[in-house]
Design a protein around this motif. Structure first.
Motif, PDB file in Angstrom:
ATOM      1  N   ALA A 130      -7.428 -18.819   4.876  1.00  0.00           N
ATOM      2  CA  ALA A 130      -7.657 -19.947   3.851  1.00  0.00           C
ATOM      3  C   ALA A 130      -8.352 -18.864   1.791  1.00  0.00           C
ATOM      4  CB  ALA A 130      -9.627 -20.183   4.673  1.00  0.00           C
ATOM      5  N   ASP A 131      -8.210 -18.066   2.201  1.00  0.00           N
ATOM      6  CA  ASP A 131      -8.311 -17.459   0.707  1.00  0.00           C
ATOM      7  C   ASP A 131      -7.406 -16.462  -0.088  1.00  0.00           C
ATOM      8  OD1 ASP A 131     -10.980 -17.490   1.041  1.00  0.00           O
ATOM      9  OD2 ASP A 131     -11.738 -15.583   1.169  1.00  0.00           O
ATOM     10  N   GLY A 132      -5.878 -16.874   0.692  1.00  0.00           N
ATOM     11  CA  GLY A 132      -4.705 -16.570   0.581  1.00  0.00           C
ATOM     12  C   GLY A 132      -4.043 -15.242  -0.328  1.00  0.00           C
ATOM     13  N   THR A 133      -5.017 -14.683   0.586  1.00  0.00           N
ATOM     14  CA  THR A 133      -4.998 -12.974   0.065  1.00  0.00           C
ATOM     15  C   THR A 133      -4.384 -12.055   1.770  1.00  0.00           C
ATOM     16  OG1 THR A 133      -7.510 -12.552   1.519  1.00  0.00           O
ATOM     17  CG2 THR A 133      -7.143 -13.509  -0.691  1.00  0.00           C
ATOM     18  N   VAL A 134      -4.644 -11.023   1.815  1.00  0.00           N
ATOM     19  CA  VAL A 134      -3.803  -9.869   2.590  1.00  0.00           C
ATOM     20  C   VAL A 134      -4.760 -10.301   4.085  1.00  0.00           C
ATOM     21  CG1 VAL A 134      -2.600  -8.975   0.671  1.00  0.00           C
ATOM     22  CG2 VAL A 134      -4.812  -7.890   1.877  1.00  0.00           C
ATOM     23  N   LEU A 135      -3.961  -9.327   4.940  1.00  0.00           N
ATOM     24  CA  LEU A 135      -4.888  -9.468   6.291  1.00  0.00           C
ATOM     25  C   LEU A 135      -4.635  -7.756   6.485  1.00  0.00           C
ATOM     26  CD1 LEU A 135      -5.890 -10.202   8.551  1.00  0.00           C
ATOM     27  CD2 LEU A 135      -3.446 -10.030  10.187  1.00  0.00           C
ATOM     28  N   ALA A 136      -6.164  -7.549   6.385  1.00  0.00           N
ATOM     29  CA  ALA A 136      -6.132  -5.620   6.692  1.00  0.00           C
ATOM     30  C   ALA A 136      -6.442  -5.730   7.707  1.00  0.00           C
ATOM     31  CB  ALA A 136      -6.593  -5.219   4.841  1.00  0.00           C
ATOM     32  N   LEU A 137      -5.852  -5.029   8.626  1.00  0.00           N
ATOM     33  CA  LEU A 137      -6.958  -4.214   9.692  1.00  0.00           C
ATOM     34  C   LEU A 137      -5.925  -2.837  10.487  1.00  0.00           C
ATOM     35  CD1 LEU A 137      -5.044  -6.959  12.368  1.00  0.00           C
ATOM     36  CD2 LEU A 137      -8.047  -7.127  11.464  1.00  0.00           C
ATOM     37  N   ALA A 138      -7.327  -1.798  10.408  1.00  0.00           N
ATOM     38  CA  ALA A 138      -7.531  -0.630  10.647  1.00  0.00           C
ATOM     39  C   ALA A 138      -7.252  -0.803  11.993  1.00  0.00           C
ATOM     40  CB  ALA A 138      -8.576   0.274  10.056  1.00  0.00           C
ATOM     41  N   ASP A 139      -6.450   0.279  12.476  1.00  0.00           N
ATOM     42  CA  ASP A 139      -6.893   0.640  14.658  1.00  0.00           C
ATOM     43  C   ASP A 139      -7.845   1.751  14.375  1.00  0.00           C
ATOM     44  OD1 ASP A 139      -5.834   3.379  13.921  1.00  0.00           O
ATOM     45  OD2 ASP A 139      -4.009   3.502  14.246  1.00  0.00           O
ATOM     46  N   ALA A 140      -8.431   2.744  15.642  1.00  0.00           N
ATOM     47  CA  ALA A 140      -8.975   3.416  16.319  1.00  0.00           C
ATOM     48  C   ALA A 140      -8.722   5.079  15.642  1.00  0.00           C
ATOM     49  CB  ALA A 140      -9.587   3.669  17.452  1.00  0.00           C
ATOM     50  N   LYS A 141      -6.953   5.081  14.849  1.00  0.00           N
ATOM     51  CA  LYS A 141      -6.550   6.252  14.188  1.00  0.00           C
ATOM     52  C   LYS A 141      -7.097   6.354  12.938  1.00  0.00           C
ATOM     53  CE  LYS A 141      -3.846   7.362  18.113  1.00  0.00           C
ATOM     54  NZ  LYS A 141      -2.457   7.959  18.697  1.00  0.00           N
ATOM     55  N   GLY A 142      -7.299   4.952  12.287  1.00  0.00           N
ATOM     56  CA  GLY A 142      -7.656   5.034  10.758  1.00  0.00           C
ATOM     57  C   GLY A 142      -6.443   4.328   9.798  1.00  0.00           C
ATOM     58  N   ARG A 143      -5.609   4.373  11.289  1.00  0.00           N
ATOM     59  CA  ARG A 143      -3.941   3.887  10.558  1.00  0.00           C
ATOM     60  C   ARG A 143      -4.978   1.841  10.418  1.00  0.00           C
ATOM     61  NH1 ARG A 143       1.279   1.763  13.393  1.00  0.00           N
ATOM     62  NH2 ARG A 143       0.565   0.920  14.758  1.00  0.00           N
ATOM     63  N   ARG A 144      -4.151   1.682   8.666  1.00  0.00           N
ATOM     64  CA  ARG A 144      -4.431  -0.022   8.430  1.00  0.00           C
ATOM     65  C   ARG A 144      -3.479   0.056   8.147  1.00  0.00           C
ATOM     66  NH1 ARG A 144      -9.031  -1.713   5.505  1.00  0.00           N
ATOM     67  NH2 ARG A 144      -9.836   0.128   5.806  1.00  0.00           N
ATOM     68  N   ILE A 145      -2.671  -1.579   8.703  1.00  0.00           N
ATOM     69  CA  ILE A 145      -2.265  -2.451   8.090  1.00  0.00           C
ATOM     70  C   ILE A 145      -2.617  -3.835   7.256  1.00  0.00           C
ATOM     71  CG2 ILE A 145      -0.548  -4.520   9.540  1.00  0.00           C
ATOM     72  CD1 ILE A 145      -0.212  -2.396  12.041  1.00  0.00           C
ATOM     73  N   VAL A 146      -1.557  -3.676   5.989  1.00  0.00           N
ATOM     74  CA  VAL A 146      -2.316  -5.045   5.222  1.00  0.00           C
ATOM     75  C   VAL A 146      -0.795  -5.855   5.081  1.00  0.00           C
ATOM     76  CG1 VAL A 146      -2.847  -5.716   3.214  1.00  0.00           C
ATOM     77  CG2 VAL A 146      -3.469  -3.674   4.043  1.00  0.00           C
ATOM     78  N   VAL A 147      -0.915  -7.401   5.301  1.00  0.00           N
ATOM     79  CA  VAL A 147       0.274  -8.307   5.841  1.00  0.00           C
ATOM     80  C   VAL A 147      -0.327  -9.430   4.506  1.00  0.00           C
ATOM     81  CG1 VAL A 147       1.316  -9.851   7.342  1.00  0.00           C
ATOM     82  CG2 VAL A 147       0.754  -7.460   8.212  1.00  0.00           C
ATOM     83  N   PRO A 148       0.462  -9.287   3.617  1.00  0.00           N
ATOM     84  CA  PRO A 148       0.035 -11.390   2.887  1.00  0.00           C
ATOM     85  C   PRO A 148       0.258 -12.339   3.830  1.00  0.00           C
ATOM     86  CG  PRO A 148       2.215  -9.384   1.877  1.00  0.00           C
ATOM     87  CD  PRO A 148       1.580  -9.000   3.707  1.00  0.00           C
ATOM     88  N   ALA A 149      -1.296 -12.650   3.884  1.00  0.00           N
ATOM     89  CA  ALA A 149      -1.710 -14.351   4.533  1.00  0.00           C
ATOM     90  C   ALA A 149      -0.163 -15.520   4.579  1.00  0.00           C
ATOM     91  CB  ALA A 149      -3.050 -14.673   4.008  1.00  0.00           C
ATOM     92  N   GLU A 150       0.396 -15.048   3.582  1.00  0.00           N
ATOM     93  CA  GLU A 150       1.849 -16.567   3.556  1.00  0.00           C
ATOM     94  C   GLU A 150       2.275 -15.837   4.026  1.00  0.00           C
ATOM     95  OE1 GLU A 150       2.031 -13.947  -0.326  1.00  0.00           O
ATOM     96  OE2 GLU A 150       0.305 -14.761   0.317  1.00  0.00           O
ATOM     97  N   LYS A 151       3.115 -15.007   4.454  1.00  0.00           N
ATOM     98  CA  LYS A 151       3.572 -14.213   4.997  1.00  0.00           C
ATOM     99  C   LYS A 151       3.547 -13.626   7.413  1.00  0.00           C
ATOM    100  CE  LYS A 151       6.097 -14.090   2.097  1.00  0.00           C
ATOM    101  NZ  LYS A 151       7.827 -14.616   1.700  1.00  0.00           N
ATOM    102  N   LEU A 152       2.944 -14.159   7.212  1.00  0.00           N
ATOM    103  CA  LEU A 152       2.222 -14.381   8.807  1.00  0.00           C
ATOM    104  C   LEU A 152       2.954 -15.013   9.105  1.00  0.00           C
ATOM    105  CD1 LEU A 152      -1.544 -13.420   8.820  1.00  0.00           C
ATOM    106  CD2 LEU A 152      -0.118 -12.295   9.354  1.00  0.00           C
ATOM    107  N   ALA A 153       3.630 -14.717  10.862  1.00  0.00           N
ATOM    108  CA  ALA A 153       3.582 -15.974  11.251  1.00  0.00           C
ATOM    109  C   ALA A 153       3.099 -16.050  12.997  1.00  0.00           C
ATOM    110  CB  ALA A 153       5.168 -15.641  12.118  1.00  0.00           C
ATOM    111  N   TYR A 154       2.181 -15.467  13.059  1.00  0.00           N
ATOM    112  CA  TYR A 154       1.122 -15.306  14.788  1.00  0.00           C
ATOM    113  C   TYR A 154       0.850 -14.130  14.533  1.00  0.00           C
ATOM    114  CZ  TYR A 154       4.516 -12.757  16.968  1.00  0.00           C
ATOM    115  OH  TYR A 154       5.468 -11.878  17.511  1.00  0.00           O
TER     116      TYR A 154
END
Length: 73
Positions: free
Chosen positions: A34-58
């Motif tokens: 909705a905001d056109g920003t990035v999706l940022a998620l972190a796992d239990a070990k502290g690793r962070r994944i950042v993906v631009p929202a417009e590049k998400l397929a699923y």
């Protein structure tokens, strides 16, 4: 909880095991789109994944199910 993220024009999906619940992941995905920003998620070990929202397929949100060992009757 396991989250698989498909990225446009990428051969492999990203997989992350996060401590967030399904609703929190869905809210983060919806807000990023909705905001056109990035999706940022972190796992239990502290690793962070950042993906631009417009590049998400699923985004596949799966609750972890422990496998059963032995015979079932």
């Amino acid at each position: 909880m396991e989250v698989k993220i498909g990225v446009q024009n990428a051969n492999r999906e990203l997989t992350i095991d996060t401590t967030l619940d399904a609703d929190e992941v869905q809210d983060a995905v919806s807000k990023a789109i909705a905001d056109g920003t990035v999706l940022a998620l972190a796992d239990a070990k502290g690793r962070r994944i950042v993906v631009p929202a417009e590049k998400l397929a699923y985004v596949d949100i799966t609750t972890s199910v422990a496998g059963q060992v032995g015979f079932r009757s």
